[in-house]
Design a protein around this motif. Sequence first.
Motif, PDB file in Angstrom:
ATOM      1  N   ALA A 165     -23.289  12.286  56.720  1.00 28.26           N
ATOM      2  CA  ALA A 165     -22.913  12.882  58.005  1.00 28.26           C
ATOM      3  C   ALA A 165     -21.788  13.890  57.820  1.00 28.26           C
ATOM      4  O   ALA A 165     -21.801  14.967  58.433  1.00 28.26           O
ATOM      5  N   VAL A 166     -20.819  13.565  56.977  1.00 28.27           N
ATOM      6  CA  VAL A 166     -19.712  14.493  56.728  1.00 28.27           C
ATOM      7  C   VAL A 166     -20.227  15.757  56.037  1.00 28.27           C
ATOM      8  O   VAL A 166     -19.851  16.880  56.395  1.00 28.27           O
ATOM      9  N   GLY A 167     -21.108  15.594  55.062  1.00 26.63           N
ATOM     10  CA  GLY A 167     -21.677  16.755  54.375  1.00 26.63           C
ATOM     11  C   GLY A 167     -22.467  17.646  55.317  1.00 26.63           C
ATOM     12  O   GLY A 167     -22.367  18.876  55.270  1.00 26.63           O
ATOM     13  N   ALA A 168     -23.259  17.041  56.191  1.00 22.39           N
ATOM     14  CA  ALA A 168     -24.031  17.817  57.166  1.00 22.39           C
ATOM     15  C   ALA A 168     -23.107  18.530  58.145  1.00 22.39           C
ATOM     16  O   ALA A 168     -23.351  19.687  58.508  1.00 22.39           O
ATOM     17  N   ALA A 169     -22.025  17.864  58.558  1.00 29.36           N
ATOM     18  CA  ALA A 169     -21.080  18.487  59.491  1.00 29.36           C
ATOM     19  C   ALA A 169     -20.368  19.671  58.843  1.00 29.36           C
ATOM     20  O   ALA A 169     -20.163  20.711  59.487  1.00 29.36           O
ATOM     21  N   LEU A 180     -23.261   2.039  54.634  1.00 33.19           N
ATOM     22  CA  LEU A 180     -22.395   2.699  55.599  1.00 33.19           C
ATOM     23  C   LEU A 180     -21.650   3.877  54.966  1.00 33.19           C
ATOM     24  O   LEU A 180     -21.559   4.951  55.564  1.00 33.19           O
ATOM     25  N   SER A 181     -21.155   3.696  53.747  1.00 32.65           N
ATOM     26  CA  SER A 181     -20.441   4.797  53.092  1.00 32.65           C
ATOM     27  C   SER A 181     -21.391   5.941  52.748  1.00 32.65           C
ATOM     28  O   SER A 181     -21.030   7.107  52.860  1.00 32.65           O
ATOM     29  N   ARG A 182     -22.600   5.612  52.367  1.00 33.65           N
ATOM     30  CA  ARG A 182     -23.583   6.652  52.052  1.00 33.65           C
ATOM     31  C   ARG A 182     -23.957   7.441  53.311  1.00 33.65           C
ATOM     32  O   ARG A 182     -24.054   8.671  53.276  1.00 33.65           O
ATOM     33  N   MET A 183     -24.152   6.726  54.413  1.00 26.80           N
ATOM     34  CA  MET A 183     -24.477   7.409  55.672  1.00 26.80           C
ATOM     35  C   MET A 183     -23.301   8.252  56.151  1.00 26.80           C
ATOM     36  O   MET A 183     -23.492   9.362  56.655  1.00 26.80           O
ATOM     37  N   GLY A 184     -22.105   7.734  55.995  1.00 25.58           N
ATOM     38  CA  GLY A 184     -20.921   8.496  56.388  1.00 25.58           C
ATOM     39  C   GLY A 184     -20.761   9.761  55.555  1.00 25.58           C
ATOM     40  O   GLY A 184     -20.450  10.833  56.085  1.00 25.58           O
TER      41      GLY A 184
END
Length: 114
Positions: free
Chosen positions: A11-15, A4-8
Amino acid sequence: QNDLSRMGAGAVGAAITMALVFLFALRLRNDVTLLVVGLLIGYFVSGMVGILIYISSPESVTRYLQWTFGSFAEVTWPALQMLTIGVGAGIAIGAIAIKPLDALLVGDEFARSV
């Protein structure tokens, strides 16, 4: 927890990357210049990934390379469930936004009038 932390973080990096490109798009009116800026941002992010690969353990690098080649061998069921939810949400958003996106295909002036 770790998935979950890796996916988060992803997602934050992509945003953040997308927000940077959008900020430049608001300022730049020349499409070619925006394309070059987008490429520069892409190369910068790729360089950051390269640094992370350099400082990572060999096992992490192997898993990353397998993932980039399309392998799902390391995917756990909870991670697959989160992926399914994310893909489902993206498909739902795309289905809702079909009309405005079709209007953009016709042209900016028509999209504004719609």
